[in-house]
Enzyme design. Structure first.
Site, mmCIF file in Angstrom:
data_model
loop_
_atom_site.group_PDB
_atom_site.id
_atom_site.type_symbol
_atom_site.label_atom_id
_atom_site.label_comp_id
_atom_site.label_asym_id
_atom_site.label_seq_id
_atom_site.Cartn_x
_atom_site.Cartn_y
_atom_site.Cartn_z
ATOM 1 N NE ARG A 164 1.663 -20.052 29.706
ATOM 2 C CZ ARG A 164 2.450 -19.406 30.569
ATOM 3 N NH1 ARG A 164 3.808 -19.315 30.977
ATOM 4 N NH2 ARG A 164 1.702 -18.472 31.346
ATOM 5 C CG HIS A 221 6.919 -22.907 33.574
ATOM 6 N ND1 HIS A 221 5.821 -23.163 32.873
ATOM 7 C CD2 HIS A 221 7.110 -21.614 33.479
ATOM 8 C CE1 HIS A 221 5.315 -22.063 32.706
ATOM 9 N NE2 HIS A 221 5.939 -20.961 33.157
HETATM 10 C C1 GLV Z 1 4.715 -17.823 34.094
HETATM 11 O O1 GLV Z 1 4.863 -18.567 33.316
HETATM 12 C C2 GLV Z 1 3.763 -16.776 33.961
HETATM 13 O O2 GLV Z 1 2.652 -16.687 33.350
HETATM 14 O O3 GLV Z 1 4.058 -15.637 34.759
#
Ligand code: GLV
Length: 309
Positions: free
Chosen positions: A224, A272
Site C-alpha cells: 500500500r 494500482h
Molecule cells: C488490492 O490492492 C487488493 O487489496 O487486492
C-alpha cells in the site's frame, strides 16, 4: 438476500453479471441505489465511504473486493461485530506474482537504463549480474508473498521472506520480527513489499530501512502507499543509495498530476494494477463465503480487526 455492491474501481455491471449467472438468490443493489438499507445483509466493497456500512442496520457480513482490508478497517464508524472476509483468489495471487516477477526482472536487467539509452540512441552494453547473485527480499510472506517468491526462485533469484510471525516455508529462508527485518534488509538487493497495511507496517519503507539495504538496492512496492515514506524515497534515489523503485500503490490514488514520482527517471509508476480483481474468478469465492455464512459453517479468510488483516 440483498447484497450491496460499492466500489469506485471495480465494474458493477461485470460483478452483477457474474453473481447473477451463479445464483438467483441474491438481490444485488448497486450503490447509491441501495433501496431500503434495512434489507441489506451482505456488503461487497472496495473503499466504502466512512459510515456507509454503519448505515446498514441488518448487515451480517462484509466482503472485501481486494486481498487487503485496510480500506474497510480505516472506517471510524465500522460496525463492530460484523465479520469481514478478505478476498483470497488464487488467480489474483498469480497476477500479483506476475507483476512482482515483471518488475524484479526489469530492475535486475536494468530496463530503466536501457530505455534511457534508447531515447538517446546509445548502443552500450552495461555490466550484468546473474540472477543467482541478486538476492530478493519479500516483506509479507503469506500466500501472495510465497507465490511471488516461487516465481522469482524459478527465475534463479535467491529469495527470502519476512513477516511479523516466523513461518517455515520449504525452500526459502525466512525472517521475522525487528531483528529479522535487519537481517533480511542487509541481504536484499531488490526489496519487494507485499505487506498488509497496519499500524505496525505503516512507513516501513523509510530512510532508516533503506540505509540497511546494500548500496544501490532497488524497491518494488505492491503493498500500500502507506508503507512508503514518500519524502524519503527521492533523496535515497538521488544519492544513489537506492538505484530504482517500481511503485504500484500510493498514499493518494490516483497519483496527483504534479507528483514528483511521475517524472523521476528512477521510478516506474503503475496505477494500482498489480492484482486486478477479476469477477469471473472472484464471484464464486464471494458466493462461497455467503453460503458458508448462511449455513453457519466456518468462514474462510476472516479478518482479525485487532491484527489489521
Ligand atoms: C488490492 O490492492 C487488493 O487489496 O487486492
Amino acid at each position: 438476500m440483498a447484497l450491496l455492491f460499492r466500489s469506485s474501481v471495480d465494474s458493477a455491471a461485470r460483478w452483477r453479471g457474474e453473481l447473477t449467472r451463479l445464483t438467483a438468490e441474491l438481490d444485488i443493489r448497486l450503490w447509491p441505489d441501495i433501496g431500503d438499507p434495512a434489507e441489506i445483509e451482505y456488503a461487497l466493497v472496495w473503499r466504502p465511504e466512512p459510515g456507509l456500512l454503519a448505515s446498514l442496520p441488518n448487515l451480517k457480513l462484509i466482503l472485501s473486493l481486494g486481498a487487503g482490508v485496510d480500506h474497510i478497517l480505516c472506517d471510524p464508524h465500522l460496525p463492530g461485530g460484523v465479520p469481514i472476509v478478505r478476498l483470497v483468489d488464487p488467480y489474483l495471487n498469480d497476477a500479483m506474482g506476475e507483476y512482482v516477477a515483471l518488475q524484479v526482472l526489469r530492475l535486475h536487467r536494468q530496463d530503466l537504463d536501457y530505455l534511457a539509452q534508447q531515447r538517446s540512441g546509445i548502443w552500450r552494453e552495461l555490466p550484468q549480474k546473474n540472477a543467482c547473485d541478486r538476492p530478493v527480499g519479500i516483506l509479507g510472506f503469506g500466500e501472495i508473498g510465497q507465490n511471488a517468491g516461487r516465481k522469482l526462485a524459478a527465475l534463479g533469484f535467491p529469495v527470502a521472506g519476512w513477516g511479523r510471525r516466523r513461518r517455515t516455508v520449504s525452500g526459502f529462508q525466512t525472517y521475522a520480527g525487528p531483528e529479522g527485518l535487519c537481517q533480511l534488509l542487509r541481504r536484499s538487493e531488490i526489496l519487494v513489499c507485499l505487506l498488509p497495511l497496519t499500524p505496525d507496517t505503516e512507513g516501513i519503507l523509510c530512510a532508516r530501512n533503506f540505509a540497511a539495504l546494500p548500496p544501490g538496492a532497488s524497491l518494488v512496492n505492491v503493498g500500500r502507499g502507506g508503507h512508503l515514506v514518500e519524502e524519503d524515497l527521492i533523496p535515497a534515489l538521488d544519492r544513489g543509495q537506492l538505484s530504482a523503485a517500481a511503485l504500484d500503490v500510493f498514499r493518494e490514488e490516483p497519483l496527483p498530476p504534479g507528483h514528483p514520482f511521475w517524472r523521476h527517471p528512477r521510478i516506474l509508476v503503475t496505477p494500482h494494477i498489480a492484482g486486478i480483481t477479476n469477477p469471473k474468478t472472484a464471484a464464486p469465492i464471494i458466493l462461497d463465503s455467503i453460503r458458508r455464512f448462511e449455513a453457519g459453517r466456518p468462514l474462510l479468510n476472516e479478518v482479525d480487526p485487532a491484527q489489521g488483516y
